[in-house]
Scaffold this motif. Structure first.
Motif, PDB file in Angstrom:
ATOM      1  N   GLU A 163       1.038  -1.398  -0.339  1.00 41.97           N
ATOM      2  CA  GLU A 163       0.075   0.022   0.193  1.00 41.97           C
ATOM      3  C   GLU A 163       0.791   1.132   0.212  1.00 41.97           C
ATOM      4  O   GLU A 163       2.026   1.107   0.983  1.00 41.97           O
ATOM      5  N   ILE A 164       0.649   2.173  -0.733  1.00 43.06           N
ATOM      6  CA  ILE A 164       1.327   3.188  -0.994  1.00 43.06           C
ATOM      7  C   ILE A 164       0.289   4.508  -0.735  1.00 43.06           C
ATOM      8  O   ILE A 164      -0.329   4.476  -1.030  1.00 43.06           O
ATOM      9  N   VAL A 165       0.507   5.431   0.647  1.00 45.66           N
ATOM     10  CA  VAL A 165       0.143   6.426   0.356  1.00 45.66           C
ATOM     11  C   VAL A 165       0.869   8.138  -0.339  1.00 45.66           C
ATOM     12  O   VAL A 165       1.989   7.945  -0.318  1.00 45.66           O
ATOM     13  N   LEU A 166      -0.356   8.493  -1.259  1.00 44.79           N
ATOM     14  CA  LEU A 166       0.427   9.285  -2.230  1.00 44.79           C
ATOM     15  C   LEU A 166       0.789  10.930  -1.703  1.00 44.79           C
ATOM     16  O   LEU A 166      -0.012  10.954  -0.406  1.00 44.79           O
ATOM     17  N   GLU A 167       1.448  11.120  -1.512  1.00 45.23           N
ATOM     18  CA  GLU A 167       2.408  12.762  -1.089  1.00 45.23           C
ATOM     19  C   GLU A 167       1.399  13.715  -1.427  1.00 45.23           C
ATOM     20  O   GLU A 167       0.933  13.697  -3.083  1.00 45.23           O
ATOM     21  N   PRO A 168       1.404  15.040  -1.811  1.00 48.90           N
ATOM     22  CA  PRO A 168       0.501  15.838  -2.161  1.00 48.90           C
ATOM     23  C   PRO A 168       1.158  15.991  -4.086  1.00 48.90           C
ATOM     24  O   PRO A 168       2.915  16.184  -3.208  1.00 48.90           O
ATOM     25  N   ASN A 169       1.160  16.449  -4.541  1.00 56.25           N
ATOM     26  CA  ASN A 169       2.013  16.868  -5.617  1.00 56.25           C
ATOM     27  C   ASN A 169       2.829  15.803  -6.638  1.00 56.25           C
ATOM     28  O   ASN A 169       3.943  16.632  -6.896  1.00 56.25           O
ATOM     29  N   THR A 170       2.513  14.371  -6.186  1.00 55.43           N
ATOM     30  CA  THR A 170       3.460  14.073  -7.173  1.00 55.43           C
ATOM     31  C   THR A 170       2.924  13.714  -8.328  1.00 55.43           C
ATOM     32  O   THR A 170       2.119  14.247  -8.775  1.00 55.43           O
ATOM     33  N   MET A 171       3.444  12.751  -9.496  1.00 59.03           N
ATOM     34  CA  MET A 171       2.970  12.698 -10.702  1.00 59.03           C
ATOM     35  C   MET A 171       2.183  12.522 -11.210  1.00 59.03           C
ATOM     36  O   MET A 171       1.451  12.407 -12.135  1.00 59.03           O
ATOM     37  N   LEU A 172       0.835  11.616  -9.960  1.00 58.26           N
ATOM     38  CA  LEU A 172      -0.291  11.494 -10.024  1.00 58.26           C
ATOM     39  C   LEU A 172      -0.985  12.082 -10.019  1.00 58.26           C
ATOM     40  O   LEU A 172      -2.259  11.908 -10.267  1.00 58.26           O
ATOM     41  N   VAL A 208     -14.395   2.032 -12.386  1.00 61.67           N
ATOM     42  CA  VAL A 208     -14.916   3.666 -12.357  1.00 61.67           C
ATOM     43  C   VAL A 208     -13.365   4.489 -12.726  1.00 61.67           C
ATOM     44  O   VAL A 208     -12.545   4.269 -11.643  1.00 61.67           O
ATOM     45  N   ASP A 209     -13.259   5.415 -13.196  1.00 61.16           N
ATOM     46  CA  ASP A 209     -11.516   5.837 -13.441  1.00 61.16           C
ATOM     47  C   ASP A 209     -11.836   7.269 -12.409  1.00 61.16           C
ATOM     48  O   ASP A 209     -12.140   7.888 -12.300  1.00 61.16           O
ATOM     49  N   HIS A 210     -10.902   6.589 -11.667  1.00 60.30           N
ATOM     50  CA  HIS A 210     -11.044   7.535 -10.430  1.00 60.30           C
ATOM     51  C   HIS A 210      -9.645   8.736 -10.675  1.00 60.30           C
ATOM     52  O   HIS A 210      -8.727   8.124 -11.435  1.00 60.30           O
ATOM     53  N   LYS A 211     -10.122  10.236 -10.137  1.00 59.20           N
ATOM     54  CA  LYS A 211      -8.625  10.598 -10.258  1.00 59.20           C
ATOM     55  C   LYS A 211      -7.983  10.704  -8.987  1.00 59.20           C
ATOM     56  O   LYS A 211      -8.371  11.194  -7.722  1.00 59.20           O
ATOM     57  N   PHE A 212      -6.628  10.761  -9.209  1.00 62.62           N
ATOM     58  CA  PHE A 212      -5.543  10.847  -7.754  1.00 62.62           C
ATOM     59  C   PHE A 212      -5.406  11.966  -7.295  1.00 62.62           C
ATOM     60  O   PHE A 212      -5.026  12.961  -8.290  1.00 62.62           O
ATOM     61  N   ASP A 213      -5.272  11.906  -6.192  1.00 59.32           N
ATOM     62  CA  ASP A 213      -5.141  13.121  -5.180  1.00 59.32           C
ATOM     63  C   ASP A 213      -4.177  12.555  -4.135  1.00 59.32           C
ATOM     64  O   ASP A 213      -4.091  11.613  -3.557  1.00 59.32           O
ATOM     65  N   GLY A 214      -3.612  13.577  -3.731  1.00 57.28           N
ATOM     66  CA  GLY A 214      -1.981  13.433  -2.681  1.00 57.28           C
ATOM     67  C   GLY A 214      -3.206  12.877  -0.952  1.00 57.28           C
ATOM     68  O   GLY A 214      -4.652  13.657  -0.892  1.00 57.28           O
ATOM     69  N   GLY A 215      -2.572  12.320  -0.285  1.00 54.69           N
ATOM     70  CA  GLY A 215      -3.355  11.309   0.469  1.00 54.69           C
ATOM     71  C   GLY A 215      -4.178  10.156   0.045  1.00 54.69           C
ATOM     72  O   GLY A 215      -4.738   9.301   0.874  1.00 54.69           O
ATOM     73  N   ASP A 216      -4.500  10.547  -1.034  1.00 54.21           N
ATOM     74  CA  ASP A 216      -5.184   8.490  -1.430  1.00 54.21           C
ATOM     75  C   ASP A 216      -3.997   7.510  -1.245  1.00 54.21           C
ATOM     76  O   ASP A 216      -3.023   7.506  -1.145  1.00 54.21           O
ATOM     77  N   THR A 217      -4.603   6.071  -0.888  1.00 55.98           N
ATOM     78  CA  THR A 217      -3.778   4.404  -0.807  1.00 55.98           C
ATOM     79  C   THR A 217      -4.084   4.037  -2.044  1.00 55.98           C
ATOM     80  O   THR A 217      -5.014   3.895  -1.854  1.00 55.98           O
ATOM     81  N   LEU A 218      -2.512   4.018  -2.548  1.00 53.32           N
ATOM     82  CA  LEU A 218      -2.727   2.824  -3.373  1.00 53.32           C
ATOM     83  C   LEU A 218      -2.875   1.224  -2.992  1.00 53.32           C
ATOM     84  O   LEU A 218      -1.575   1.627  -1.886  1.00 53.32           O
ATOM     85  N   ILE A 219      -3.497   0.393  -3.763  1.00 55.23           N
ATOM     86  CA  ILE A 219      -3.291  -0.699  -2.890  1.00 55.23           C
ATOM     87  C   ILE A 219      -2.618  -1.754  -4.060  1.00 55.23           C
ATOM     88  O   ILE A 219      -3.601  -1.834  -5.612  1.00 55.23           O
ATOM     89  N   LEU A 220      -1.292  -2.439  -4.536  1.00 53.30           N
ATOM     90  CA  LEU A 220      -0.767  -2.609  -5.828  1.00 53.30           C
ATOM     91  C   LEU A 220      -0.011  -3.403  -4.961  1.00 53.30           C
ATOM     92  O   LEU A 220       0.051  -4.174  -4.777  1.00 53.30           O
ATOM     93  N   ALA A 221       0.392  -4.427  -6.414  1.00 53.77           N
ATOM     94  CA  ALA A 221       0.675  -5.859  -6.948  1.00 53.77           C
ATOM     95  C   ALA A 221       1.916  -5.618  -7.342  1.00 53.77           C
ATOM     96  O   ALA A 221       1.429  -5.105  -8.454  1.00 53.77           O
ATOM     97  N   GLY A 222       3.105  -6.789  -6.707  1.00 53.67           N
ATOM     98  CA  GLY A 222       4.250  -6.232  -7.743  1.00 53.67           C
ATOM     99  C   GLY A 222       4.725  -7.093  -7.380  1.00 53.67           C
ATOM    100  O   GLY A 222       5.314  -7.376  -5.564  1.00 53.67           O
TER     101      GLY A 222
END
Lengths: 237, 527
Positions: A163-172, A208-222
């Motif tokens: 899980e990655i918590v997005l910081e504000p103003n990332t490339m996403l 749903v095509d979600h829009k990323f913002d700072g503070g969002d948490t991404l659950i990723l597999a990899g």
């Protein structure tokens, strides 16, 4: 859903009976520093015989005894795995009363006890039979799914779910899910928690095509490397 | 001289019959044909028997209806032909087929021939025919066969009295309607009590009838002209029916009437209690018979031994996935609970082989799950199953790795340690709590995204397709990976395969998505 910022690497495990013993083995094998807290003399002796060094005795009915375990809610994850439901329930209640911010994980043996443990303050309750039954049913009816989950989640390899918590103003920032090619980065985006919408998980499979913002948490597999590379990409390093 | 010729020709006939018997024994086609008819007529667990039974019930009912209509109306020719030729042909064919499958004549002939050779005795044609006829005669005089035979007779419409035998056609229904035969079976189990009751009733009717005749048969009561009238009155009164066409007129007769009414009420209550108690005694057995009949038509049945907390959850999960399962539980009360919850359940000790043989370990059990709370019990059940049929996959629950090793050593295919699985989940939670919740929700189908798999079949829609095609927006799926067997047959998971990866026969595609999207995809690729 309760979120934990940052990764705890220290666990205080309560109980060393049939649940606690397995829990200790798995946690310590996975690299967690585990402090064992036991109530019964027999469990204490078993732990000593198994070569465990960090063992503390405690009495769940005495707050002073629990406080002496030096629990730091920011640092420690609290695992309540005592064999007797009544002891476990009382322990969860005591821990929740003393450490409101602590993340408490409890082991349950029925739907009914899961409800009680949650009510007493456990953040996460793992129903031993629910988990095993689910595992068994998936194994029987969807063997490939079972193989995939074991490889990603349980086996010791470089595949993991993170899980990655997005910081504000990332490339996403302000970009939509459909605009980011996770596949080419070796990653699969499973779900997102949108900070603006609360703590509920939004599954990508829903479409749903979600829009990323700072503070969002991404659950990723990899793979570990790909996840690390993505973290770096996000931080701009 | 003529005697010698007779003996010679008899020997030739016997030799020909014996040769033919060996020919029949060696014929696979004959065995298959006979097996088919046996299953169709006698094997309740044969999947097509139900349709045959329904067909026969239809034939019987239509025949009975035709005969009833015929009482007051003239039947059209086609209906008469249907009844005389078609229905009768079916009944005759069925009768002969049942006689055929009743026993194996060729086996008897071979046995007699080998016995004669061993003892250096001459096998005469009369002895041979005698044994065969005696054997088939046993069938002919059996109650069910007699009903079958008499049921053919009403077709001879010229003899009007034979029409009453139409009732025997209705009796034939007992063969095909299981609930009716179950009722008779229950009554049979209380034969002694019912015969005693009947004797007692006959005794009271006899005494009361004679008493009334003595008191009122001399002309006091104009409705009682002979002893039959008195017996008729006694039977109608004792059964509590009381038509009222004959009633006592003298004080003595009324006293007899009062006594017989009280006795009748007692007898009726007695009979009711016998039937009810026999039903309640055999209820579990009847229920389990029904379960076996249902399971008999299935293949790939999963047996769950133990209906405790884990057994219940596994049963629910498997039922949701559409699996055919049967619960075997030692505790009668818990087995009843399982039945009340809608599961097929049997109360039996799974450490004994009888229960698995009853379910059909050789032909229909694909998996056995030993899920009781005791390790020893699970090991016992698992070894019992493996010793009966090593091909059945067995999964056993246990509490410890050491026990798991022992079970693997004993050939048990898979072992589940609930405490270990919980601990593994605890580890996942410690590292990635949100991911843990997400996964838990996906696997348990609690959220809006499910995880599923589809097998790539030879010549199927997925064979040789590229992963890129499956990532299209039309499917709205997240392709997690492919489970592919390696050269040694071990399954390997290929995570997030490249777009150019093509699917091979035997691969399993693992993906996530909304249930609607998954259903749509599966329908497209596995119509």
């Amino acid at each position: 859903m309760r979120r934990t910022e940052g990764v705890h690497k220290e666990v205080i495990l309560f109980g060393y009976g049939k649940f606690g013993r397995h829990m200790y083995a798995q946690l310590s094998q996975s690299g967690y520093r585990v402090t064992l807290a036991v109530m019964q003399e027999s469990n204490y002796q078993n732990a000593v015989e198994d070569g465990i060094e960090e063992i503390r005795r405690f009495n769940p009915k005495r707050n002073s005894s629990i406080k002496m375990l030096d629990i730091d809610p920011q640092k420690h994850l609290l695992y309540c795995a005592m064999d007797h439901t009544s002891s476990n329930l009382f322990l969860v209640l005591s821990l929740h009363e003393l450490f409101h911010d602590a993340v408490i994980v409890a082991v349950s043996n029925s739907d009914e006890n899961t409800r009680k443990l949650k009510y007493a303050g456990a953040d996460t309750v793992i129903d031993i039979y629910e988990a095993s039954a689910q595992h068994l049913v998936t194994n029987l009816t969807k063997p490939a799914v079972s193989e995939a989950l074991n490889t990603i989640v349980f086996e010791k390899n470089d595949l993991k779910i993170a899980e990655i918590v997005l910081e504000p103003n990332t490339m996403l920032e302000k970009k939509y899910v459909s605009q980011i090619d996770f596949y080419s980065r070796g990653l699969i985006l499973v779900a997102i928690i949108d900070k603006e919408l609360g703590d509920e998980l939004i599954y990508i499979g829903k479409g749903v095509d979600h829009k990323f913002d700072g503070g969002d948490t991404l659950i990723l597999a990899g793979r570990s490397n790909d996840i690390l590379a993505f973290r770096k990409e996000l931080s701009g390093a | 001289m003529p005697k010698s010729i007779d003996s010679k020709s008899n020997n030739v006939i016997v030799t020909t019959i014996v040769k033919f018997a060996y020919l029949v024994k060696a014929s696979v086609r004959y065995q298959k044909l006979k097996g088919f008819f046996y299953d169709l007529l006698e094997n309740d667990q044969y999947r097509y028997k139900r349709w045959f039974d329904i067909f026969m019930i239809f034939i019987i009912l239509s025949s009975v209806l035709i005969l009833v209509i015929d009482v007051k109306k003239t039947l059209p020719d086609w209906l008469e032909d249907y009844d005389i030729y078609f229905v009768t042909s079916i009944f005759i064919t069925e009768y002969l087929l049942r006689m055929w499958v009743y026993s194996d004549v060729h086996k008897m002939v071979i046995r007699l021939s080998e016995e004669s050779q061993y003892l250096h005795q001459h096998l005469s044609l009369y002895r041979l025919l005698g044994v065969i006829i005696r054997d088939k005669w046993q069938y002919v005089i059996s109650p069910a066969a007699l009903v079958d035979l008499i049921a053919i007779l009403p077709s001879y419409r010229q003899i009007r009295v034979l029409r009453i035998l139409v009732l025997f056609r209705a009796f034939k229904m007992l063969r095909y309607a299981r609930s009716l035969s179950s009722f008779l079976f229950i009554l049979k189990s209380k034969k002694f009590e019912l015969v005693t009751l009947l004797t007692l009733t006959a005794f009271f009717v006899f005494i009361a009838g004679i008493m009334l005749y003595v008191f009122e048969g001399d002309g006091d009561n104009k409705n009682i002209t002979n002893l039959f009238d008195a017996f008729y009155w006694a039977l109608v009164t004792i059964s509590t029916v009381g038509y009222g066409d004959i009633s006592p007129v003298t004080p003595e007769g009324r006293v007899v009437s009062m006594l017989i009414i009280i006795t009748g009420v007692g007898l009726i209550a007695f009979m009711t209690s016998i039937i009810v108690s026999s039903f309640s005694e055999r209820l579990v057995e009847l229920r389990e018979d029904r379960v076996m009949q249902e399971v008999g038509k299935k293949r790939h049945v999963i047996v769950i031994c133990g209906f405790g907390v884990m057994g219940k959850k596994v049963a629910q999960g498997l039922l949701d996935e559409g699996s055919e399962l049967i619960i075997v539980e030692r505790d009668e009360e818990i087995a009843q609970q399982a039945h009340n919850s809608g599961y097929r359940s049997i109360c039996a000790d799974a450490t004994k082989s009888a229960v698995f043989e009853r379910i059909g370990i050789a032909e229909r059990i694909s998996q056995v799950l030993c899920l009781t709370s005791e390790d020893e019990q699970n090991a016992f059940i698992a070894i019992n199953v493996k010793s009966l049929n090593p091909d059945v996959k067995v999964t056993a629950r246990c509490s410890d790795k050491e026990i798991a090793e022992k079970l693997h050593y004993a050939g048990i295919d898979d072992v589940v340690i609930p405490e270990e699985i919980t601990a593994m989940m605890g580890v996942v939670h410690a590292g990635e709590p949100v991911a843990f919740e997400a996964l838990r929700s996906i696997v348990a189908h609690k959220g809006e995204t499910h995880i599923d798999e589809v097998r790539v079949k030879t010549g199927g829609a997925l064979e040789n397709r590229h992963v890129e095609d499956l990532k299209s927006k039309a499917f709205r799926l997240i392709i997690l990976g492919i489970v592919r067997p390696d050269e040694k047959g071990r399954k390997m998971f290929l995570f997030n395969p490249d777009d150019g990866t093509s699917l091979h026969s035997g691969d399993d595609l693992v993906f996530m998505g909304h249930p609607t999207a998954i259903a749509h995809f599966k329908q497209k690729v596995q119509p």
